[in-house]
Design a protein around this motif. Structure first.
Motif, short mmCIF file in Angstrom:
data_model
loop_
_atom_site.label_atom_id
_atom_site.label_comp_id
_atom_site.label_asym_id
_atom_site.label_seq_id
_atom_site.Cartn_x
_atom_site.Cartn_y
_atom_site.Cartn_z
N GLN A 49 0.81 -1.22 0.00
CA GLN A 49 0.00 0.00 0.00
C GLN A 49 0.84 1.27 0.00
N PHE A 50 2.15 1.14 0.26
CA PHE A 50 3.03 2.31 0.23
C PHE A 50 3.76 2.43 -1.09
N GLY A 51 3.37 1.56 -2.04
CA GLY A 51 4.01 1.64 -3.35
C GLY A 51 5.35 0.94 -3.41
N ARG A 52 5.65 0.18 -2.37
CA ARG A 52 6.92 -0.53 -2.39
C ARG A 52 6.76 -1.85 -3.14
N ARG A 53 7.77 -2.20 -3.88
CA ARG A 53 7.74 -3.47 -4.60
C ARG A 53 7.95 -4.60 -3.60
N VAL A 54 7.00 -5.51 -3.50
CA VAL A 54 7.15 -6.59 -2.52
C VAL A 54 7.21 -7.97 -3.15
#
Ligand SMILES: Cc1cc2nc3c(=O)[nH]c(=O)nc-3n(C[C@H](O)[C@H](O)[C@H](O)COP(=O)(O)OP(=O)(O)OC[C@H]3O[C@@H](n4cnc5c(N)ncnc54)[C@H](O)[C@@H]3O)c2cc1C
Ligand SMILES: *[C@@H]1O[C@H](CO)[C@@H](O)[C@H](O)[C@H]1NC(C)=O
Ligand SMILES: *[C@@H]1O[C@H](CO)[C@@H](O)[C@H](O)[C@H]1NC(C)=O
Length: 622
Positions: A110-115
């Motif tokens: 949800q923070f735009g981090r690639r997971v």
């Protein structure tokens, strides 16, 4: 008057149309005035529920094959395990089917981090855990039963197939990866990775993938774009360290802990001779989850089957990998993986067929037809269909296990030269032949249940979808037939013929099959010359593969029948009949006929094929 009549017709017609077009009138439900009651689904006739057969004990040929292939002391242990397994499959594994869903990929949080979080389904995770505990890979590598360990392992894998949703994909690749580490791995790989690949403890075990296919091609990996460059070794490296950059196009077992991957270490002009093999950590304690080590899941494949298996498109960005085997000999190094996954693939086909046949058999014992007077099992027309599926199943199973017992001997280095050659010839063939034959037989099994067979819950549909992939991965049928031609070099076919002839001779005292034995013998004698004449003909490989497959099936059925006869097995008449039927159904005759037909004028056939497929203008170009 006449005009008036026409007007009346139009008027009435229009009214009827308007009437029908009013949705209220058409759709509104009105109870039928003359029916005394409404029939609900709970009332009236109920389709019978078919009993669940024991997956091992009810198998038409596996128990007797194991009796032939295994020494008595091992047999009793294997039988006990498979009998226990059969019960567990019904009570614990079969009910998991609805929980096996395609994996999902969450690329960003949800923070735009690639997971890149890969989520496999609950059922799939459970299956993996149980397959590990069953020793799916472990049995073959621990070799507690010496040369017979492979027979045991694959008998178990085959019995599990129907309920294990293509678990053979990640586990077969793990089996292969373990084998190459055993053969070519560094000491550290053998110490730290091998024991985990062959473990039956789910908390300790690793799964391995196998990344060969790129966008440039899977049949031919010579244009591989992924590169590997040597970097300084660190203390936690398990072998000579490299950094890999590139994109892998079909990567199953994307949930795995490690993988083996091809990458370019030479120049592009070297083709496949510039490729090396690497062990890559995906999810190791030192390379923590979620995915790291420069690996990104670009996308999950949207597949028509094998839904439990996550197959991903994966990019590699300065991904650390460790060289396995000699530099620039990646293709040679990875061959044992392919050899093993091809056997797993053949077993997947026959295991799927076994399950479908079992369902069709069960159903025939409970379903009445003809005004509810006759069970399907008492209809000769129906039973004939089941009999031909059974025959194919027996043929494929005898043939596949013949190769598997050679594999066990080969790995212990006790196989003779002739056995090694036979195994080499049979490995691509059993996979291609089974992949070619199985889907049609599964369709027949499906139809044997009528409409019920087409229902998803029955499971035949899934098994059909899943086994279709065997025509593609680990080598398409055409590609495998080219591999058979490579294996058929020098005196390989002669060595096969020697063995086949010895089986034929061993049958000389069984009167009832002499006619068919003589006919098989004649085909065997022609095998070498057919391979010889087809060697330089473009169209020959697939036709020769069909000939080789159908003859081998005949020989393996005969071998089993002779054993059954000599040891006075209760099943002897069925075993002899299987061989006779294989000869009578004319698989070999047809394959030989197709080959001869083409060999009369292969160039002519090729050019006509082109016109046939692409239209008349193509022919004039030739
Ligand atoms: C569900 C699934 C999972 C997979 N998982 C993996 C995996 O984990 N790892 C991995 O490395 N790969 C995997 N693959 C890829 C698979 O191995 C390849 O798709 C396969 O090898 C074919 O390669 P391709 O798709 O590039 O087709 P191509 O090689 O382009 O083949 C296309 C057609 O050309 C024919 N053909 C090619 N060359 C010849 C020739 N010389 N003569 C005659 N005909 C020829 C083939 O028979 C085929 O019909 C997976 C594929 C599927 C469908
Ligand atoms: C292997 O990978 C899975 C993820 O698919 C992970 O859950 C498991 O803990 C890993 N096993 C080990 C022994 O690290
Ligand atoms: C495994 O494959 C390679 C290449 O296809 C071949 O040379 C080797 O002999 C094979 N081994 C067996 C046992 O088939």
């Amino acid at each position: 008057m006449y005009v008036g009549y026409i007007l009346l017709v139009i008027l009435v017609g229009t009214q009827a149309y308007i009437h029908a077009a009013s949705s209220d009138t058409v759709l509104a439900y009105r109870p039928h005035p003359t029916l005394a009651f409404e029939m609900r689904v709970e009332e009236g006739f109920h389709p019978p529920i078919y009993p669940e057969e024991d997956p091992y004990l009810a198998d038409p040929v596996l128990p007797s094959l194991l009796k032939r292939l295994l020494p008595a002391s091992i047999l009793s242990q294997v039988q006990a395990d498979l009998t226990r397994l059969g019960k567990d499959l019904i009570t614990d594994v079969r009910p998991l089917a609805p929980l096996i869903q395609p994996a999902t990929l969450i690329q960003y949080d949800q923070f735009g981090r690639r997971v890149d979080q890969l989520r496999t389904s609950e059922g799939w995770r459970k299956l993996e855990e149980m397959a590990t505990r069953e020793g799916y890979v472990a049995i073959g590598h621990r070799r507690d039963y010496g040369q017979f360990s492979r027979v045991y392992q694959f008998a178990k894998a085959m019995t599990m197939t129907g309920d294990y949703h293509v678990i053979m994909c990640p586990f077969g690749m793990t089996d292969g990866a373990a084998r190459i580490i055993e053969l070519f791995g560094t000491e550290k790989m053998k110490k730290e990775v091998y024991p985990r690949l062959i473990s039956s403890d789910p908390g300790f075990a690793y799964l391995s993938g196998q990344w060969m296919t790129e966008k440039t091609g899977g049949s031919d990996v010579s244009q591989t774009e992924t590169t590997a460059t040597r970097v300084a070794d660190r203390s936690d490296d398990l072998g000579p360290a490299y950094e890999l950059n590139g994109f892998k196009w079909f990567s199953s077992a994307a949930e795995g802990n490690v993988t083996v991957a091809l990458a370019r270490t030479g120049s592009v002009s070297d083709g496949s001779r510039g490729l090396s093999l690497f062990l890559i950590p995906l999810r190791l304690p030192a390379f923590p989850t979620p995915l790291s080590n420069g690996i990104r899941l670009h996308r999950l494949k949207n597949k028509i089957g094998t839904w439990g298996v996550p197959t991903a498109e994966i990019s590699l960005d300065t991904t650390r990998g460790w060289l396995i085997g000699p530099l620039n000999e990646g293709i040679k190094t990875i061959a044992p993986v392919l050899n093993l996954t091809r056997v797993h693939a053949a077993v997947h086909c026959i295991g799927s067929l076994q399950r479908c046949l079992s369902i069709a058999r069960s159903y025939s014992m409970v379903r009445h037809v003809k005004s509810q007077t006759t069970l399907l099992q008492d209809l000769p027309l129906h039973v004939a269909n089941l009999a031909s599926i059974t025959l194919l199943y027996r043929a494929l199973t005898c043939m596949t296990f013949s190769a598997i017992s050679l594999l066990g001997r080969s790995e212990l280095r006790i196989a003779t030269d002739s056995e090694e050659v036979r195994l080499r010839l049979m490995t691509p063939m059993i996979k291609a032949y089974a992949a070619h034959k199985t889907p049609f037989a599964i369709e027949e099994a499906m139809a044997a249940l009528g409409g019920l067979g087409y229902m998803e819950e029955v499971g035949i549909g899934r098994l059909l979808r899943d086994c279709l992939v065997e025509k593609i991965w680990e080598g398409t049928i055409n590609v495998l037939s080219l591999d058979l031609m490579r294996a058929a070099r020098e005196d390989a076919i002669e060595k096969f013929v020697e063995w086949a002839s010895s089986i034929v001779k061993s049958a000389s005292k069984i009167e009832s099959v002499q006619y068919h034995v003589a006919s098989l013998d004649e085909f065997i004698r022609r095998l070498s010359s057919m391979f010889e004449s087809g060697r330089t003909v473009d169209l020959a490989p697939r036709l020769l593969m069909m000939i080789f497959g159908s003859i081998t099936a005949g020989v393996c059925l005969l071998e089993h029948a002779v054993w059954s006869h000599n040891s006075a097995e209760a099943t002897v008449f069925i075993d002899l009949e299987s061989f006779k039927r294989w000869m009578m159904e004319g698989e070999i005759q047809k394959a030989v006929h197709d080959f001869e037909d083409v060999m009369k004028d292969p160039m002519g056939k090729s050019s006509m094929d082109k016109a046939f497929v692409y239209g008349i203008t193509e022919r004039s170009k030739l």
